[in-house]
Motif scaffolding. Structure first.
Motif, short mmCIF file in Angstrom:
data_model
loop_
_atom_site.label_atom_id
_atom_site.label_comp_id
_atom_site.label_asym_id
_atom_site.label_seq_id
_atom_site.Cartn_x
_atom_site.Cartn_y
_atom_site.Cartn_z
N UNK A 65 0.83 -1.20 0.00
CA UNK A 65 0.00 0.00 0.00
C UNK A 65 0.86 1.25 0.00
N UNK A 91 2.46 3.20 7.04
CA UNK A 91 2.13 3.46 8.44
C UNK A 91 0.74 2.95 8.81
N UNK A 92 -0.16 3.02 7.85
CA UNK A 92 -1.54 2.63 8.15
C UNK A 92 -1.85 1.21 7.72
N UNK A 93 -0.85 0.47 7.24
CA UNK A 93 -1.17 -0.89 6.81
C UNK A 93 -0.31 -1.97 7.48
N UNK A 94 0.84 -1.58 8.03
CA UNK A 94 1.56 -2.55 8.87
C UNK A 94 0.81 -2.64 10.20
N UNK A 95 0.98 -3.77 10.90
CA UNK A 95 0.29 -3.93 12.19
C UNK A 95 1.26 -3.52 13.31
#
Lengths: 263, 268
Positions: free
Chosen positions: A89, A93-97
């Motif tokens: 993506x 920052x907003x797609x790794x957990x």
């Protein structure tokens, strides 16, 4: 069953990805109307086009992230829902957990596929060795730099050996130095695995640099204006951008793009 | 002290910065001085406000005495607060997550939750007394009810407002509904759940103290405070108030600490 021998000949490599009669509208705005596309196996393909023409939407449809209104997409002869997708993506920052370590992030696709822990660990270690990754991955994702996080996202996308790797503007959240670094790593991944890779880019230089061919899209409703191929041998280096062939292909793309914007 | 590029100026700066850590003490010292001044100057009668030293030495005497110790009441109140909180959390978090996962379900009870959340729980005390009688039960059930509302509300909102990006990422990696719930949605909503839990424990303590004051119990800090006021043992009353404050403060700090360790990624 006949296909005892694992063979890639179920589809020819030239029509590895097939999009047929794709239709998609957003709030009455037609984005794709009866759109067809055929893409070969084992190449890096860049998608470039004007703002809002639906570059990202196209790979979101092709990866099954958003449903299509009508049409059919097959990858390696299989319908979309049975194919294995790797997706990187735009915003790592907003797609790794962030609640699990980078290592567990990378292993996550294997986990949801039910690969046992030992085997998971083995495959992740193998992947890290292949790409010579020397980061301490027991840390959490937010403890890495932006480029390193995007690298973790790429490793997560390729660990399960997907049929296709999609990347949605993978460089747009990175500074120049990190862009060079990630570009290098992507090239390494590709030269090592020959994974079919589709990259959306809004930067023409990025789009051409790694690509075997560049798909130039039109304004809405989106058509494929032209597919330009770029056959320079790999590995490509920072000097590539002054190579006459690179310059020629880039200006050809730019010319087509300008032409399209004037219409 | 660490040596910096320019040792003299650097050293002074470091020292001043060390001093800054003592800033929170200023407020405490000002309050204690004001208290001391008003008590000793005769501005406020000693019958209403004993001086701080007398209060603290009283606290020392009553803390662990064999009979009627402050410590026993402290433990009673702490136990009630924790029980109320545990009930509220065990019911509120799962129910909240469930409501948040089925938005239509949440919408159908949203008004109820909002209404009772906005109603001061103390207004419901008489109703609870009608149902439960004047028993010790009230001192746990009423606080549990009040904390439950804060917890269920925040848990539901945590789930409903979870960002879609990570859910999509999990989906494209082949995660099924259950994977998405336990690996993504739960964690996404955890920071908001913690806000609910922290609010919940504060509300629980407030309501335990109120309930102890007014509902047939003969133990606990709330009971002690009102009892000592009635017999004009003000030193004991102030000592009990101080201890109640310390309890509230410690619970708050404890929860912040747990939150920081559990939701380590929050704000990063």
């Amino acid at each position: 069953m006949l296909n005892i021998i694992p063979s890639p000949t179920m589809t020819t490599t030239a029509d590895f990805i097939q999009v047929q009669g794709l239709c998609k509208s957003f709030e009455g705005q037609v984005l794709y109307d009866d759109f067809d596309l055929t893409l070969p196996q084992g190449q890096i393909i860049s998608i470039f086009g004007p703002n809002g023409c639906g570059k990202s939407t196209l790979i979101n449809l092709m990866s099954g992230l958003i449903p299509m209104d009508r049409g059919q997409i097959t990858i390696a002869g299989k319908p979309l829902r049975r194919s294995r997708i790797g997706y990187v993506f735009q915003n790592y920052r907003e797609t790794l957990f962030p609640w699990i370590s980078a290592l567990d992030n990378i292993a996550y696709p294997l986990r949801v596929q039910g690969v046992p822990p030992k085997e998971r660990q083995r495959r992740v270690e193998q992947l890290l060795a292949r790409f010579d990754i020397k980061l301490d991955l027991r840390r959490y994702p937010y403890q890495f730099s932006g480029g390193q996080q995007q690298l973790i996202a790429i490793l997560r996308a390729v660990v399960a050996e997907p049929d296709v790797l999609f990347l949605d503007e993978p460089f747009s959240a990175l500074d120049f130095e990190m862009t060079l670094y990630i570009r290098e790593k992507l090239q390494e991944v590709h030269m090592e695995s020959h994974l079919t890779t589709i990259v959306v880019s809004h930067d023409l230089e990025d789009a051409v640099y790694l690509a075997d061919s560049i798909l130039l899209l039109s304004k809405r409703p989106t058509r494929l204006v032209q597919q330009v191929s770029f056959a320079l041998a790999r590995p490509r280096t920072p000097e590539t951008i002054v190579d006459p062939e690179f310059v020629r292909v880039k200006s050809q793309c730019l010319e087509i793009f300008r032409e399209e914007m004037r219409r | 002290m660490s040596r910096k590029a320019s040792p003299k100026a650097g050293g002074k700066k470091v020292f001043l910065r060390q001093l800054d850590k003592l800033l929170p003490l200023i407020g405490v010292i000002v309050l204690l001085s004001l208290w001391e001044f008003s008590a000793t100057s005769g501005w406020i009668s000693e019958v209403l406000l004993p001086n701080p030293i007398a209060t603290i030495s009283e606290l020392w005497t009553i803390a662990f005495r064999p009979e009627d110790s402050l410590f026993a009441d402290f433990i009673t109140t702490l136990a009630r607060t924790l029980q109320a909180f545990a009930i509220a959390a065990l019911l509120g978090v799962p129910l909240g997550i469930m409501l948040g996962s089925y938005e239509r379900l949440y919408r159908s009870v949203e008004f109820l939750i909002d209404f009772f959340r906005s109603t001061p729980a103390s207004a419901l005390i008489p109703m609870f007394i009608l149902f439960l009688g004047i028993t010790d039960w009230n001192t746990v059930v009423i606080p549990a009810f009040a904390a439950f509302l804060a917890i269920i509300f925040n848990s539901a909102y945590g789930v409903m407002n979870a960002r879609q990006s990570r859910i999509l990422a999990a989906k494209v990696m082949g995660a099924n509904q259950w994977d998405i719930f336990k690996d993504v949605l739960f964690w996404e909503s955890l920071p908001q759940i913690f806000i609910g839990l922290r609010t919940g424990i504060s509300i629980a303590l407030v309501m335990v103290i109120v309930a102890e004051m007014f509902i047939g119990t003969d133990r606990g800090l709330g009971y002690r405070i009102i009892q000592m006021q009635q017999i004009l043992n003000v030193k004991d009353m102030y000592a009990s108030i101080l201890v109640t404050g310390v309890l509230g403060y410690c619970l708050n700090m404890l929860f912040r600490w747990i939150e920081k360790r559990t939701v380590h990624w929050s704000g990063r």
